[in-house]
Each structure stands twice: as C-alpha cells, then as structure tokens.
Design an enzyme around this catalytic site. Structure first.
Site, PDB file in Angstrom:
ATOM      1  N   THR A 181       0.851  -1.184   0.000  1.00 18.25           N
ATOM      2  CA  THR A 181       0.000   0.000   0.000  1.00 18.25           C
ATOM      3  C   THR A 181       0.888   1.236   0.000  1.00 18.25           C
ATOM      4  O   THR A 181       2.005   1.196   0.514  1.00 18.25           O
ATOM      5  CB  THR A 181      -0.962  -0.030   1.212  1.00 18.25           C
ATOM      6  OG1 THR A 181      -1.795   1.126   1.165  1.00 18.25           O
ATOM      7  CG2 THR A 181      -0.239  -0.064   2.547  1.00 18.25           C
ATOM      8  N   GLU A 326      -4.272  -2.616   5.380  1.00 17.51           N
ATOM      9  CA  GLU A 326      -3.724  -3.167   6.624  1.00 17.51           C
ATOM     10  C   GLU A 326      -4.763  -3.936   7.428  1.00 17.51           C
ATOM     11  O   GLU A 326      -4.432  -4.599   8.413  1.00 17.51           O
ATOM     12  CB  GLU A 326      -3.196  -2.021   7.513  1.00 17.51           C
ATOM     13  CG  GLU A 326      -1.956  -1.317   6.998  1.00 17.51           C
ATOM     14  CD  GLU A 326      -2.270  -0.179   6.023  1.00 17.51           C
ATOM     15  OE1 GLU A 326      -3.338  -0.215   5.373  1.00 17.51           O
ATOM     16  OE2 GLU A 326      -1.441   0.725   5.900  1.00 17.51           O
ATOM     17  N   LYS A 435      -6.535  10.407  -2.615  1.00 16.09           N
ATOM     18  CA  LYS A 435      -7.112   9.158  -3.127  1.00 16.09           C
ATOM     19  C   LYS A 435      -7.996   9.456  -4.323  1.00 16.09           C
ATOM     20  O   LYS A 435      -9.065  10.037  -4.192  1.00 16.09           O
ATOM     21  CB  LYS A 435      -7.886   8.424  -2.047  1.00 16.09           C
ATOM     22  CG  LYS A 435      -7.976   6.949  -2.372  1.00 16.09           C
ATOM     23  CD  LYS A 435      -8.393   6.125  -1.200  1.00 16.09           C
ATOM     24  CE  LYS A 435      -7.948   4.687  -1.365  1.00 16.09           C
ATOM     25  NZ  LYS A 435      -8.575   3.805  -0.407  1.00 16.09           N
ATOM     26  N   TRP A 440      -4.022   5.650  -4.614  1.00 15.64           N
ATOM     27  CA  TRP A 440      -3.309   6.730  -3.923  1.00 15.64           C
ATOM     28  C   TRP A 440      -2.348   7.498  -4.824  1.00 15.64           C
ATOM     29  O   TRP A 440      -1.656   6.912  -5.640  1.00 15.64           O
ATOM     30  CB  TRP A 440      -2.491   6.165  -2.764  1.00 15.64           C
ATOM     31  CG  TRP A 440      -3.285   5.604  -1.634  1.00 15.64           C
ATOM     32  CD1 TRP A 440      -3.337   4.292  -1.262  1.00 15.64           C
ATOM     33  CD2 TRP A 440      -4.122   6.305  -0.704  1.00 15.64           C
ATOM     34  NE1 TRP A 440      -4.153   4.149  -0.160  1.00 15.64           N
ATOM     35  CE2 TRP A 440      -4.644   5.368   0.192  1.00 15.64           C
ATOM     36  CE3 TRP A 440      -4.472   7.652  -0.550  1.00 15.64           C
ATOM     37  CZ2 TRP A 440      -5.497   5.704   1.235  1.00 15.64           C
ATOM     38  CZ3 TRP A 440      -5.327   8.004   0.484  1.00 15.64           C
ATOM     39  CH2 TRP A 440      -5.828   7.028   1.364  1.00 15.64           C
TER      40      TRP A 440
END
Ligand code: AMP
Length: 534
Positions: A181, A326, A435, A440
C-alpha cells in the site's frame, strides 16, 4: 476445543466438494468463460503442481499482475494452498514502485495478464529474484515477449496434476498473501495476511449484519483483486459456494450493467468512482438490475447523493463500508439498527452515509491530545484499530512499522468522530496522500519533483473534490523571482516523471504557501484557500 488451523486450502476444498455444480463466470480478453467449482478445483490443484514443478516452495512469494478473472481466482487458492504467498501487485503503480515491491517481496514467479506483459518486460532486467514468468492468457502458446523463461498458464494447467494433494504443513499463522500500500513518502509498504486472518475476515463478510455474503449470492467484486484481495470477497464467495462473476479487464460501466443484468448479480463491491460511472450508465440506458440486493461501497467516502440516487431513485440497496489494506480490509459498515428503521428518511440517510459500526471481532477507539474521544459525533481523533485480521507490522520495514503499529493498535491516519450509537464518521486524513478513483497519489512525491525544478521556489500539492474521482491533485506553486513558467510547462515537466493519473489537474501560482511557525506547509489552510479559489 480443538485447535484445527483456519486455512485457505479448506476454502477451495469445501467449494470443490460441496458446490461442484456452482459456477464462476469470468470475463477475460478472450470472452466469457463459465467454469464450475469442480473445474476450478481441479485447475487450482494443477496450478499448484505446476508451480511446484517450477521450484516454488513453502514460504516463497508468487506475484500476480492481473485483472479480476477466473485465472486470478485460481492463483488466489493455488498459491496459498501449497504454502506459498500470494503477492497481488497493483497494476497501476509507476515502474519504480513495481520494481521496488517485486524486489522487496522477492517474488520467485510472476503471473501476468497478456495485456500487462509490457509493464514487466520494461523492468525485467531489474527484478533479479524472479525465476519464471507465466502469461495468464487463453492460449497454450506464449506470445512474442522478451521475458524468459515465459510459460503459458493454460499449458501449465493442462499439463499439471489435477489430483495434486495439498500436502504442505500449514500453520494458520503462516503467511498466505501480501499486498503493498502507498506510503506518504518513499516506497510502498507491504502488508502480509495470514491464513487465519483471511479466514476470520472471510467469515465476517458472511455475517447477516455485515455484507451477508452467502451461497445464494451472485457476487461480482469490481474492486480489483490487486487491491486488498478485492476486499476479501473472492475468498468468502468461494468458501460459501456463491456464484461469482469476475468482470475482467477494463470493465466499463456498460459492461458492468450488462453483467449484472445477464447473470442476475445480487451483490457487488467497489469504490465510489465505479458506482458514479454505473449510475450515469443506468440513467442513460435501460437495464434490469432488480437482482441486486446490496452494493458495497468503500475505499473513499460515498457521497450522500450517490447513496440517495441508488436507493431512492433506482431501488438498489447501497451499503457504505470502511477499511484499509492493513485491515484485510473490512472494519466498519453502515447499517441501521433495528430500532432506527422507522426514523425519517433524512435521518436514516445521515446514519448510513457514515462509515458505520465496527464489525464483530474488531476493537476500535479514537484518540486526540486529550485522550480517548467522546462518543458524541463531535469530538475528533485518530482512529485506532486492533483485532485478528489487522496487520501488526509492515513487511521488513521497521521504520514505517513503528510509526503505524504502536501500543497494540494500528494507527490509521484517519481522523474520525464516533456518535452515541458507535457509528464512525471519517472527517479528515492526517496522511499526506490523495485518493483518486480508489488509488493513492503521493502529494509529497509530486511536491519533491516540483521543488526539484530550477524555476520553482516552493510547491505544495493538495486534493480537490472531484465529481468522478472523488479527489484530484492540484499544485500550488511559488516561482523564483523573475522566473516565468506556464501551467502547461509545469504539467509537461511532471508528465515526464509520473504516470498520467498522478499529474495534477491544475497549477495555481501563489506569492507564498501558508506555513506553521516552524515552517511546515499548512496543508489544511491551503486546501481550504484553494477550494475557495477554484
Ligand atoms: P487502502 O489501503 O488503499 O484501501 O486505503 C485505506 C484508506 O482509504 C483509509 O485509511 C481511508 O483513508 C480511506 N478509506 C477507505 N474507506 C473509506 C470510506 N468508506 N470513506 C472514507 N475514506 C475511506
């Protein structure tokens, strides 16, 4: 109680054994494929055996660079079931991030969709750990490519052992998957999912008060299978024996609407940009979407107008959810409690547009400088999460891990309020990221590049609301005295350095960027200023 392991192997074995007639419908560049779980089960075994032949061992990472389709689904099960680690790679990352994550994960084998081969061909000499490439196309033969050795997926599956036994001794805490990420600065961060984490998360998607995914569903995940495992939907859907529709590459709104109508999709999941696109399509053309019982929307805040349009105008139930890479990712989901169903429509909507209530199994709290926030819907603080499907570190990244995982909690970087009923609402973000369409963009990387231009004195990049992408970057630039630079020149300079969708939509020239007393950019003030200006 017995302590039997929760593993991904048992999910595919259950589908194979009890739902052998149920189908997976998959759209690829070659057309629509219909396979039963019986077929899929055999192909998964064959793929595991082929990977073993190629030298993949327990614990090895195997990367996938692929759209949502049946071959990717097979990899979802074949790789963890043989004890290896499924590393789903985001196909939208810039080349230097792809190189970093493939090297950081030390992927031994890469499975790549035919149209994505050029992404890997360009960087093949910089990913030395990769020992073999597999093209996930229709053919038994490999296309022209500089990748070496390159194998055809269908050939491997045809030659593989369809009765392969998953003999790996898997502990439920062993790694099953991983996904990177974006970080605010520097390279992406790796999150490793355990078999146990994925299994428990998969169960949570089946709860009546969450996504209520079940055997009777026709499930169509639009969220990419390279983004937090398509929110875990393919794992649950397979385990529960649901019919799956995998929409494949470049699934434009028209394609999604046709798939829903044709296959009577009952539930789907995706970011707001997807649903805004579908809404436009169904308002322009006629489709029968009456089969849908729930659309799951997350990844960015669902605009109230979107929920209203789907529910009130089109009668399609729309559920807002929140999570992170996560967190496997489901954390909260907005549903009314039984005693709230009689509230006036606007009140119901104001609850449902929040990110919602934490799902059973997880704990949350929010903190600010004064401690834990009050649950009054006003007090704001950073959301902290803990639970059995929440990561507790970034893969081989102690520096970034200590920033995020502290005192037994994941510090999300999301600023929230929590109301008296426990509903979480995200009001801001401390992470300096934008975003856009569910992906991202690092404002810091753009700023560093801008400030690397000899004519630019200082630059800050902020997000602007966008009707299609939710957020888009806008650059605020202060030029050195006497320098003349046009917006077009600055954008062309950035275009040479970044993937197209990272390039800001606008450049605003300023005299000065607002700063704190210690000289840090006051991003929030700047953002508000810019929002007023444009
Ligand atoms: P990712 O790891 O790419 O899935 O991004 C996770 C982040 O996306 C969260 O920390 C939030 O900042 C944001 N996010 C996810 N879901 C929502 C939502 N429903 N509303 C607002 N922001 C969200």
């Amino acid at each position: 109680m017995m302590n039997t392991p929760l593993t991904i192997t048992s999910m595919i074995e259950r589908a194979e054994k009890y739902f052998s007639k149920k189908k997976v419908i998959s759209r690829t560049q070659g057309g629509i494929h219909e396979l039963t779980y019986k077929d899929i089960g055999k192909r998964v075994r064959a793929l595991s055996s082929a990977l073993e032949e190629l030298g993949v061992e327990q614990g090895d990472r195997v990367g996938t660079l692929a759209w949502n389709h049946h071959r990717h689904l097979e990899a979802y099960f074949a790789i963890p079931s043989m004890g290896a680690v499924l590393h789903t790679i985001n196909i939208r990352l810039p080349a230097e991030h792809l190189i970093h994550i493939i090297n950081h994960a030390e992927d031994k084998v890469l499975l790549v969709d035919p149209d994505l081969l050029p992404l890997i061909e360009k960087i093949a000499d910089q990913i030395p750990a990769v020992k073999a490439f597999i093209v996930m196309g229709e053919d038994f033969y490999v296309p022209e490519s500089s990748l070496d050795p390159l194998y055809a997926y269908e050939h491997l599956v045809a030659e593989g052992d369809k009765t392969y036994e998953y003999t790996a001794q898997i502990d439920e805490n062993d790694p099953a998957g991983m996904c990177y990420t974006s970080a605010t600065t520097g390279k992406p961060k790796g999150v490793v999912y355990s078999h146990r984490g994925i299994a428990l998360h998969s169960m949570s998607l089946g709860l009546a008060d969450t996504a209520a995914l079940s055997e009777s569903d026709v499930s169509m995940p639009v969220v990419p299978m390279f983004h937090a495992n398509a929110w875990g939907v393919p794992f649950s859907a397979t385990w529960f024996g649901a019919t799956q529709v995998l929409p494949g590459p470049y699934a434009a709104p028209k394609i999604l609407a046709e798939l829903i109508e044709t296959y009577k999709v009952t539930t789907s999941a995706g970011v707001p940009t997807i649903w805004l696109g579908l809404l436009k399509e169904i308002e322009t053309n006629n489709y029968d979407l009456s089969s849908i019982r729930a659309i799951l929307c997350g990844g960015s805040a669902a605009p109230e107008g979107l929920i209203r349009a789907f529910e009130l105008k089109h009668g399609i139930p729309f559920i807002h959810a929140y999570g992170m890479t996560e967190t496997t990712p489901l954390v909260t989901l907005a549903r009314l409690k039984s005693y709230q169903s009689d509230l006036p429509e606007d009140d119901r909507l104001s609850i449902r547009k929040k990110q919602g209530l934490v799902v059973p199994g997880l704990d949350i709290k929010a903190i600010n400088d004064s401690g834990e926030i009050k649950h009054d819907g006003e007090d704001m603080g950073e959301l902290l999460i803990r639970g059995p499907w929440i990561a507790d570190e970034y893969y081989r990244d102690p520096d970034k891990s200590v920033e995020t995982f502290r005192d037994g909690w994941l510090h999300t970087g999301d600023v929230v309020t929590i109301d008296e009923e426990g509903n979480v609402e995200i009001v801001d973000r401390t992470k300096d990221l934008i975003k856009s369409g569910g992906e991202w963009i690092s404002s810091v990387e753009l700023e560093n590049a801008l400030m690397g231009h000899e004519g630019i004195f200082e630059a800050a990049v902020v997000s602007m609301p966008d009707p299609k992408w939710q957020e888009r970057p806008v650059a605020c630039v202060v030029l050195h005295e006497g320098v003349e630079l046009s917006k077009e020149e600055i954008l062309a300079y950035l275009e040479a350095k970044f993937v197209k969708w990272w390039v800001p939509d606008d450049v605003i020239f300023m005299e000065e960027i607002p700063k704190t007393s210690v000289g840090k950019f006051l991003k929030r003030t700047l953002r508000d200023q810019v929002r007023e200006m444009v």
